[in-house]
Design a protein around this motif. Structure first.
Motif, short mmCIF file in Angstrom:
data_model
loop_
_atom_site.label_atom_id
_atom_site.label_comp_id
_atom_site.label_asym_id
_atom_site.label_seq_id
_atom_site.Cartn_x
_atom_site.Cartn_y
_atom_site.Cartn_z
N ALA A 14 -16.24 41.31 54.28
CA ALA A 14 -16.26 40.21 55.24
C ALA A 14 -16.65 40.71 56.63
N VAL A 15 -16.11 41.85 57.02
CA VAL A 15 -16.45 42.43 58.33
C VAL A 15 -17.93 42.83 58.36
N ALA A 16 -18.43 43.40 57.27
CA ALA A 16 -19.85 43.75 57.20
C ALA A 16 -20.72 42.51 57.35
N HIS A 17 -20.35 41.43 56.67
CA HIS A 17 -21.10 40.17 56.80
C HIS A 17 -20.99 39.60 58.21
N LEU A 18 -19.84 39.77 58.84
CA LEU A 18 -19.68 39.34 60.23
C LEU A 18 -20.65 40.10 61.13
N MET A 19 -20.75 41.40 60.92
CA MET A 19 -21.66 42.22 61.73
C MET A 19 -23.11 41.76 61.56
N ILE A 20 -23.49 41.49 60.34
CA ILE A 20 -24.86 41.02 60.07
C ILE A 20 -25.07 39.65 60.70
N TYR A 21 -24.10 38.76 60.54
CA TYR A 21 -24.21 37.40 61.09
C TYR A 21 -24.38 37.45 62.61
N ILE A 22 -23.56 38.23 63.27
CA ILE A 22 -23.64 38.33 64.73
C ILE A 22 -25.00 38.90 65.14
N GLU A 23 -25.43 39.94 64.47
CA GLU A 23 -26.68 40.59 64.84
C GLU A 23 -27.89 39.69 64.59
N THR A 24 -27.89 38.92 63.50
CA THR A 24 -29.07 38.12 63.16
C THR A 24 -29.02 36.68 63.68
N ASP A 25 -27.83 36.08 63.73
CA ASP A 25 -27.74 34.66 64.07
C ASP A 25 -27.00 34.34 65.37
N SER A 26 -26.10 35.18 65.79
CA SER A 26 -25.25 34.84 66.94
C SER A 26 -24.99 36.06 67.83
N PRO A 27 -26.03 36.60 68.45
CA PRO A 27 -25.83 37.79 69.27
C PRO A 27 -24.88 37.59 70.45
N GLN A 28 -24.64 36.35 70.83
CA GLN A 28 -23.71 36.09 71.93
C GLN A 28 -22.28 36.52 71.59
N PHE A 29 -22.01 36.77 70.30
CA PHE A 29 -20.68 37.21 69.87
C PHE A 29 -20.54 38.73 69.79
N ARG A 30 -21.57 39.47 70.17
CA ARG A 30 -21.51 40.94 70.03
C ARG A 30 -20.26 41.54 70.65
N LYS A 31 -19.94 41.13 71.87
CA LYS A 31 -18.78 41.70 72.55
C LYS A 31 -17.45 41.21 71.97
N CYS A 32 -17.50 40.18 71.14
CA CYS A 32 -16.27 39.63 70.54
C CYS A 32 -16.02 40.15 69.13
N LEU A 33 -16.92 40.98 68.61
CA LEU A 33 -16.79 41.47 67.25
C LEU A 33 -15.40 42.05 66.99
N ARG A 34 -14.96 42.97 67.82
CA ARG A 34 -13.69 43.66 67.60
C ARG A 34 -12.50 42.70 67.64
N VAL A 35 -12.52 41.74 68.55
CA VAL A 35 -11.39 40.82 68.66
C VAL A 35 -11.38 39.85 67.47
N ILE A 36 -12.54 39.49 66.96
CA ILE A 36 -12.59 38.64 65.76
C ILE A 36 -12.08 39.42 64.55
N VAL A 37 -12.52 40.66 64.41
CA VAL A 37 -12.03 41.50 63.30
C VAL A 37 -10.52 41.70 63.45
N ALA A 38 -10.05 41.92 64.65
CA ALA A 38 -8.61 42.09 64.88
C ALA A 38 -7.85 40.81 64.51
N GLN A 39 -8.42 39.66 64.85
CA GLN A 39 -7.80 38.39 64.49
C GLN A 39 -7.68 38.28 62.97
N TRP A 40 -8.77 38.57 62.27
CA TRP A 40 -8.74 38.50 60.80
C TRP A 40 -7.75 39.51 60.23
N ALA A 41 -7.72 40.71 60.81
CA ALA A 41 -6.80 41.76 60.33
C ALA A 41 -5.35 41.32 60.50
N LEU A 42 -5.05 40.74 61.64
CA LEU A 42 -3.69 40.27 61.89
C LEU A 42 -3.33 39.14 60.93
N GLU A 43 -4.23 38.19 60.78
CA GLU A 43 -3.96 37.03 59.93
C GLU A 43 -3.80 37.42 58.45
#
Length: 183
Positions: A14-43
């Motif tokens: 899921a994290v790998a797909h998130l990285m691909i998604y951000i890079e190809t479709d939503s580069p505005q989320f690049r700086k939020c990658l870690r906090v999104i992964v942290a959110q998923w990890a916590l949840e």
């Protein structure tokens, strides 16, 4: 969060797909990658929760008709506080990423895009809008006022996500996930 068992293969996918998604479709989320992964990890306790293992739902996304065009499957699930609800059941880890972004694009989270690229403003905004429902260690039984309970959950959620986003463990997860997408 329960005892650390390490990230599951599904979580890393899921994290790998998130990285691909951000890079190809939503580069505005690049700086939020870690906090999104942290959110998923916590949840999901790094993919070790029953909801994550059984239903590929890494962030406790409840079923909403507004996202049924990307995920129309739902699973009845009872959380750690013994509350039952219908949760989204993505078809794959890649579909989970699509579902997550559709979920936060709903009107209830309106304005999250204006918080980018600040990871802390982003997670604070979606938490303020009610993304965090329940968190271990903060029990409804300890609060007579529902607003005090929500504030306690929000504060604890925000601090745990931001602390986790800066941790070595999260560095390792992101590194392992990136190895899944590198040739």
């Amino acid at each position: 969060m329960k005892a650390d068992k390490g990230a599951t293969a599904g979580f890393l996918k899921a994290v790998a797909h998130l990285m691909i998604y951000i890079e190809t479709d939503s580069p505005q989320f690049r700086k939020c990658l870690r906090v999104i992964v942290a959110q998923w990890a916590l949840e999901s306790n790094f993919g070790n929760s029953e909801l994550a293992k059984s239903f590929r739902n890494f962030s406790g996304l409840k079923f909403r008709k507004a996202v049924s065009h990307v995920c129309d499957r739902k699973a009845d699930y009872t959380d750690w506080e013994k509350e039952s609800d219908a949760y989204l059941w993505p078809e794959s880890e890649q579909n989970f990423v699509e579902v997550y972004f559709e979920f936060i694009a709903r009107r209830v989270y309106q304005g999250f895009d204006k918080k980018l690229p600040s990871p802390t403003k982003f997670i604070k905004h979606i938490a303020d809008c009610g993304f965090c429902g329940a968190i271990s260690g903060v029990s409804k039984k300890d609060y007579s006022d529902p607003d005090e309970y929500r504030k306690a959950v929000h504060d604890e959620y925000f601090h745990r996500v931001t602390d986790l986003a800066l941790s070595d463990k999260l560095n390792n997860v992101v590194l392992l996930a990136s190895e899944l997408i590198l040739p």
